[in-house]
Motif scaffolding. Structure first.
Motif, PDB file in Angstrom:
ATOM      1  N   VAL A 145     -47.216  72.815 -10.582  1.00 50.29           N
ATOM      2  CA  VAL A 145     -46.188  72.793 -11.629  1.00 50.29           C
ATOM      3  C   VAL A 145     -46.787  73.304 -12.935  1.00 50.29           C
ATOM      4  O   VAL A 145     -46.188  74.102 -13.656  1.00 50.29           O
ATOM      5  CB  VAL A 145     -45.639  71.363 -11.822  1.00 50.29           C
ATOM      6  N   LEU A 161     -41.197  76.534  -3.379  1.00 47.97           N
ATOM      7  CA  LEU A 161     -39.744  76.375  -3.448  1.00 47.97           C
ATOM      8  C   LEU A 161     -39.009  77.447  -2.635  1.00 47.97           C
ATOM      9  O   LEU A 161     -37.910  77.211  -2.164  1.00 47.97           O
ATOM     10  CB  LEU A 161     -39.288  76.431  -4.908  1.00 47.97           C
ATOM     11  N   ALA A 198     -38.574  71.206   0.139  1.00 46.13           N
ATOM     12  CA  ALA A 198     -39.732  71.338  -0.753  1.00 46.13           C
ATOM     13  C   ALA A 198     -40.437  70.007  -0.981  1.00 46.13           C
ATOM     14  O   ALA A 198     -41.661  69.951  -1.070  1.00 46.13           O
ATOM     15  CB  ALA A 198     -39.293  71.947  -2.080  1.00 46.13           C
ATOM     16  N   GLN A 199     -39.673  68.920  -1.065  1.00 41.36           N
ATOM     17  CA  GLN A 199     -40.320  67.621  -1.312  1.00 41.36           C
ATOM     18  C   GLN A 199     -41.229  67.249  -0.148  1.00 41.36           C
ATOM     19  O   GLN A 199     -42.351  66.778  -0.339  1.00 41.36           O
ATOM     20  CB  GLN A 199     -39.274  66.523  -1.515  1.00 41.36           C
ATOM     21  N   THR A 257     -43.772  63.146  -9.824  1.00 38.52           N
ATOM     22  CA  THR A 257     -42.603  63.911 -10.263  1.00 38.52           C
ATOM     23  C   THR A 257     -42.495  63.949 -11.797  1.00 38.52           C
ATOM     24  O   THR A 257     -41.930  64.886 -12.361  1.00 38.52           O
ATOM     25  CB  THR A 257     -41.321  63.321  -9.640  1.00 38.52           C
ATOM     26  N   PHE A 265     -42.871  67.147 -14.094  1.00 42.00           N
ATOM     27  CA  PHE A 265     -41.854  68.112 -14.512  1.00 42.00           C
ATOM     28  C   PHE A 265     -41.540  67.959 -15.998  1.00 42.00           C
ATOM     29  O   PHE A 265     -41.158  68.899 -16.666  1.00 42.00           O
ATOM     30  CB  PHE A 265     -40.569  67.922 -13.708  1.00 42.00           C
ATOM     31  N   TRP A 290     -36.756  63.372  -7.836  1.00 42.14           N
ATOM     32  CA  TRP A 290     -37.317  64.690  -7.517  1.00 42.14           C
ATOM     33  C   TRP A 290     -36.300  65.790  -7.850  1.00 42.14           C
ATOM     34  O   TRP A 290     -36.632  66.790  -8.486  1.00 42.14           O
ATOM     35  CB  TRP A 290     -37.708  64.726  -6.041  1.00 42.14           C
ATOM     36  N   HIS A 291     -35.048  65.580  -7.433  1.00 43.39           N
ATOM     37  CA  HIS A 291     -34.020  66.592  -7.716  1.00 43.39           C
ATOM     38  C   HIS A 291     -33.785  66.723  -9.209  1.00 43.39           C
ATOM     39  O   HIS A 291     -33.619  67.820  -9.734  1.00 43.39           O
ATOM     40  CB  HIS A 291     -32.723  66.240  -6.986  1.00 43.39           C
ATOM     41  N   LEU A 299     -36.726  68.648 -10.563  1.00 39.41           N
ATOM     42  CA  LEU A 299     -36.756  70.028 -10.115  1.00 39.41           C
ATOM     43  C   LEU A 299     -35.871  70.918 -10.987  1.00 39.41           C
ATOM     44  O   LEU A 299     -36.177  72.085 -11.234  1.00 39.41           O
ATOM     45  CB  LEU A 299     -36.260  70.079  -8.660  1.00 39.41           C
ATOM     46  N   ARG A 300     -34.771  70.320 -11.482  1.00 43.93           N
ATOM     47  CA  ARG A 300     -33.864  71.090 -12.320  1.00 43.93           C
ATOM     48  C   ARG A 300     -34.548  71.533 -13.614  1.00 43.93           C
ATOM     49  O   ARG A 300     -34.124  72.473 -14.256  1.00 43.93           O
ATOM     50  CB  ARG A 300     -32.632  70.247 -12.638  1.00 43.93           C
ATOM     51  N   TYR A 311     -37.664  72.522 -13.774  1.00 42.93           N
ATOM     52  CA  TYR A 311     -38.803  73.400 -13.488  1.00 42.93           C
ATOM     53  C   TYR A 311     -38.478  74.834 -13.883  1.00 42.93           C
ATOM     54  O   TYR A 311     -37.452  75.392 -13.486  1.00 42.93           O
ATOM     55  CB  TYR A 311     -39.145  73.320 -11.994  1.00 42.93           C
TER      56      TYR A 311
END
Lengths: 261, 267
Positions: A90, A99, A105-106, A168, A171, A249-250, A253-254, A256
């Protein structure tokens, strides 16, 4: 199923990589042996002064030591190195490559890096458990074995979810080199049953950093001192925490941005 | 030599800035610092409770005083040179340090002192809170407090010299992880970190009294808490000084040999 197949694949890659550095095996063997020696000497010194530590007999504490090595070995073999690499990805923006792969991905970031020689710790953990069981002998029935297995799986799921949530956070903070070390250093407290700690620390080691669920609760299951409520609580947490980790995580991820952003 | 004070001042400033920047690492260090004494305190208090309140004269409140004092002494004497030096060798960053006109040890002394003084801000309040929470039984008399000061300084100097000497192993061996780990295990048991020496099986306790580990941690703690007679205190301070002399000589001899056979990585 896909997750297991991927894990197996990465395990093989890990083995192939590490077989180039066979001296590391000897080093790990030495390190693990010293770790085991420390744990046993500690028990020896304590039990020279008493026959029971807060209701735990020496053989029962051997169970705790075995689970401590087993769970610690599992976390250090797969989860921690993988998440460490994920956090580095990251920071450098190279998570892009992960990704774009056609798998979840997780799952991938959780099992991608395998420290094969940590198998030594897992083997030591199982060995110590077997010795403890033989010495406890008569006391273990099918109910205890079942409670132990359920509690161990629940503990593993809780520890995984906890580490995943910690990782996480990267991020948002980008640079969090040492955050997983927090778990490592607090895990030391799991060498002893957390029931002997003062209440504030016990609560912290149960809900803040779930070491109690990882080590003490499975041990209680095996020695037949686990209440049904506690087991149910562990299972409930083992369902809830991975779900929370997934959601988090989701969410992360947004945020990233990727390598070129 | 004239420039040494200047060098120390510069290093003070660098370490200070470094420490303030990496507050996260500091938090992790603080968790470790507090957790360790609490673990052993809990273990031994449980043992004391099961033995009717005390083992070998130690009750729960005496254990609290012992392990909290040990936490402070450990902070005062801790070093991380064994990892740092390995890193210097493996990364080749020892080479520029050798080119400087002063011995690299000065930089590490200044770095070490700054870290310790700065982090007293964390250590002392932590000790006070733990002492309150566990009702620690601190009975300190003026003479033990007076004798504690030189014992503490000698303990810190001795540990610095010993761990610097061990760190030099990296000149000959590339991966010193196993040596470090072994050292810390021996330290754990023989220094009094895991339990007061009086609670160890007697052959181990006797061995510990003759080795330097106890002088780096357990001795200053027991001196402060009044477990020792004035004669034992004097004898102990003498032992600290003797060990320190031995390791300073060893450090110098090994350093001279190590540098001669050092070939920088990548060179």
């Amino acid at each position: 199923m896909t997750a297991l197949r991927l894990l197996w694949l990465h395990l093989r890659i890990g083995v192939m990589n590490e077989l180039q550095y066979r001296a590391n095996f000897v080093l790990q063997l030495g390190e693990s042996a010293i770790g085991l020696l420390t744990a046993l000497l500690g028990l020896g010194i304590v039990f020279a002064k008493t026959d029971d530590l807060g209701g735990w007999s020496p053989d029962e504490l051997l169970v705790v030591v075995g689970i401590y090595f087993l769970v610690g070995g599992l976390a250090q073999m797969v989860v921690q190195p993988s998440l460490q690499r994920f956090m580095e990805d990251v920071r450098q923006g190279t998570l892009d490559f992960t990704l774009t792969k056609p798998v979840d991905a997780q799952t991938l970031v959780s099992i991608r890096q395998v420290e094969v020689w940590k198998l030594v710790d897992i083997a030591i953990g199982i060995g110590v458990l077997v010795v403890a069981l033989v010495r406890l002998g008569h006391a273990i029935g099918p109910a205890e074995a079942a409670a132990f297995l359920v509690a161990l799986l629940a503990g593993a799921a809780i520890v995984y979810a906890f580490l995943m949530i910690l990782a996480t956070c990267v991020f948002w903070f980008i640079r969090l080199d040492n955050i997983l070390v927090i778990f490592q250093s607090m895990y030391e407290a799991g060498r002893w049953p957390i029931t002997i700690y003062p209440s504030w620390l016990r609560l912290g080691l149960t809900f803040l950093v779930p070491i109690g669920f990882a080590v003490t609760v499975p041990a209680q299951g095996l020695v037949g001192r686990l209440t049904l409520e506690l087991l149910a609580g562990a299972v409930a947490l083992a369902v809830a925490m991975p779900l929370a980790a997934r959601w988090f995580w989701h969410l992360g991820l947004r945020r990233y941005g990727g390598a070129s952003a | 030599m004239r420039h040494l004070p200047q060098l120390y001042r510069a290093q003070f400033r660098t370490t200070f800035a470094d420490q303030v920047q990496y507050r996260g690492a500091l938090a992790i260090w603080a968790i470790n610092l507090i957790l360790e004494p609490v673990i052993y305190l809990a273990v031994w208090s449980t043992v004391a409770a099961s033995q009717g309140g005390a083992v070998d004269g130690f009750g729960a409140r005496d254990f609290a005083a012992y392990f909290i004092a040990a936490m402070v002494v450990n902070h005062a004497s801790v070093t991380w040179i064994m990892w740092e030096f390995e890193f210097w060798i493996r990364q080749g960053t020892l080479s520029p340090r050798l080119l400087r006109p002063v011995h690299p040890i000065h930089q590490t002394i200044a770095d070490n002192l700054t870290f310790k003084i700065l982090n007293l801000i964390v250590v002392l309040p932590a000790a006070a809170v733990l002492a309150l929470v566990f009702h620690a039984n601190f009975t300190i008399s003026p003479w033990t407090l007076a004798a504690f000061v030189p014992a503490l300084l000698l303990a810190a100097a001795l540990r610095f010299a010993i761990e610097w000497t061990l760190a030099l192993a990296a000149f000959w061996i590339t991966r010193v992880g196993a040596i470090n780990q072994l050292y810390f295990v021996v330290f754990l048991f023989l220094s009094g970190q895991m339990a007061p020496l009086a609670l160890l099986p007697s052959p181990i306790a006797t061995l510990a009294a003759w080795l330097p580990f106890y002088r780096m941690l357990g001795f200053p703690v027991e001196l402060l808490l009044g477990h020792l007679t004035p004669t034992e205190a004097l004898w102990g301070i003498g032992a600290q000084a003797a060990w320190l002399a031995i390791f300073v000589v060893a450090l110098n001899v090994l350093w001279a040999r190590g540098v001669r056979q050092y070939s920088a990585v990548g060179a």
